[in-house]
Design an enzyme around this catalytic site. Sequence first.
Site, short mmCIF file in Angstrom:
data_model
loop_
_atom_site.label_atom_id
_atom_site.label_comp_id
_atom_site.label_asym_id
_atom_site.label_seq_id
_atom_site.Cartn_x
_atom_site.Cartn_y
_atom_site.Cartn_z
N GLY A 128 2.65 2.99 -5.01
CA GLY A 128 2.44 3.77 -6.23
C GLY A 128 1.66 3.04 -7.31
O GLY A 128 1.62 3.49 -8.45
N LYS A 129 1.01 1.95 -6.95
CA LYS A 129 0.27 1.16 -7.95
C LYS A 129 -0.83 1.98 -8.62
O LYS A 129 -0.93 2.03 -9.84
CB LYS A 129 -0.36 -0.09 -7.29
N SER A 130 -1.67 2.61 -7.82
CA SER A 130 -2.80 3.37 -8.39
C SER A 130 -2.30 4.56 -9.20
O SER A 130 -2.84 4.86 -10.28
CB SER A 130 -3.73 3.88 -7.28
N SER A 187 -2.23 -7.69 -3.82
CA SER A 187 -2.05 -9.11 -4.19
C SER A 187 -0.77 -9.68 -3.58
O SER A 187 0.20 -9.95 -4.31
CB SER A 187 -2.10 -9.29 -5.71
N SER A 247 0.86 -1.18 0.00
CA SER A 247 0.00 0.00 0.00
C SER A 247 0.90 1.24 0.00
O SER A 247 1.88 1.30 0.74
CB SER A 247 -0.88 -0.02 1.26
P1 ADP Z 1 -0.87 2.39 -3.95
O1 ADP Z 1 -1.89 2.40 -5.04
O2 ADP Z 1 0.27 1.46 -4.24
O3 ADP Z 1 -1.47 2.17 -2.59
P2 ADP Z 1 -0.73 5.23 -4.44
O4 ADP Z 1 -0.51 5.31 -5.90
O5 ADP Z 1 -2.14 5.45 -3.91
O6 ADP Z 1 -0.17 3.83 -3.91
O7 ADP Z 1 0.22 6.25 -3.69
C1 ADP Z 1 1.59 6.41 -4.02
C2 ADP Z 1 2.10 7.76 -3.55
O8 ADP Z 1 3.49 7.86 -3.86
C3 ADP Z 1 1.39 8.91 -4.25
O9 ADP Z 1 1.24 9.96 -3.32
C4 ADP Z 1 2.41 9.30 -5.34
O10 ADP Z 1 2.31 10.65 -5.71
C5 ADP Z 1 3.74 9.01 -4.66
N1 ADP Z 1 4.85 8.72 -5.58
C6 ADP Z 1 6.07 9.28 -5.56
N2 ADP Z 1 6.87 8.81 -6.54
C7 ADP Z 1 6.13 7.92 -7.22
C8 ADP Z 1 6.39 7.10 -8.38
N3 ADP Z 1 7.58 7.10 -9.00
N4 ADP Z 1 5.40 6.28 -8.81
C9 ADP Z 1 4.20 6.26 -8.18
N5 ADP Z 1 3.88 7.01 -7.09
C10 ADP Z 1 4.83 7.84 -6.62
#
Ligand code: ADP
Length: 180
Positions: free
Chosen positions: A20-22, A89, A17
């Site tokens: 950065g997946k979403s 997952s 979590s």
């Molecule tokens: P997940 O879906 O894995 O729970 P989110 O995408 O919701 O994660 O959150 C990831 C956070 O990390 C966001 O605030 C995003 O802006 C930040 N972030 C910083 N660098 C990156 C990167 N290279 N790729 C994806 N997210 C990033």
Amino acid sequence: MSAAPPQGRVIWFTGLSGAGKSTLAGALYAELQRRGERVELLDGDAVRENLSRGLGFSREDRDTNVRRIAFVAGLLARHGVTVLVSAISPYRGTRDAVLAELPSSLEVFVDAPLDVVTQRDVKGLYLRALAGEIEHFTGVSDPYEAPIRPALHLRTDLRSVDACLTELLTLLEVRDVAHA
Ligand code: ADP
């Protein structure tokens, strides 16, 4: 009779979590849409609100959630849709099993160390998990089994969103050439 639609593909983003997946699935979604591709996003949180409402975070429920997502992804891919799955997952064996069943699937490991995702604490859950307020929290009180040979390993603490997106687009281009 019209021809069968071209086979779609499934890009499966796995990771902790806050890794950065979403964010990356959303960025890729926007770019593929801009290019006129048929693309759909299956986001873990939205799936749990709908398709998997009522499921918890036991190993069995997590696996059920993953299998449901894979089932829907497979249906969409059959109709030529590119499906982006964003879901923790956590269990390698389950991921491997569902990905092996999906046509043209690519596993993307979205990776950032625990201290980084704890600092990001996008949803404010890590602090609560570390305080012992949330049971079965992946990375804190529940396992995360990292992929061994993902199609792509993105360290989001070391690369920008744009740099990661470029790598994703390159991966798709290479895959498309290989399957042309
Ligand atoms: P997940 O879906 O894995 O729970 P989110 O995408 O919701 O994660 O959150 C990831 C956070 O990390 C966001 O605030 C995003 O802006 C930040 N972030 C910083 N660098 C990156 C990167 N290279 N790729 C994806 N997210 C990033």
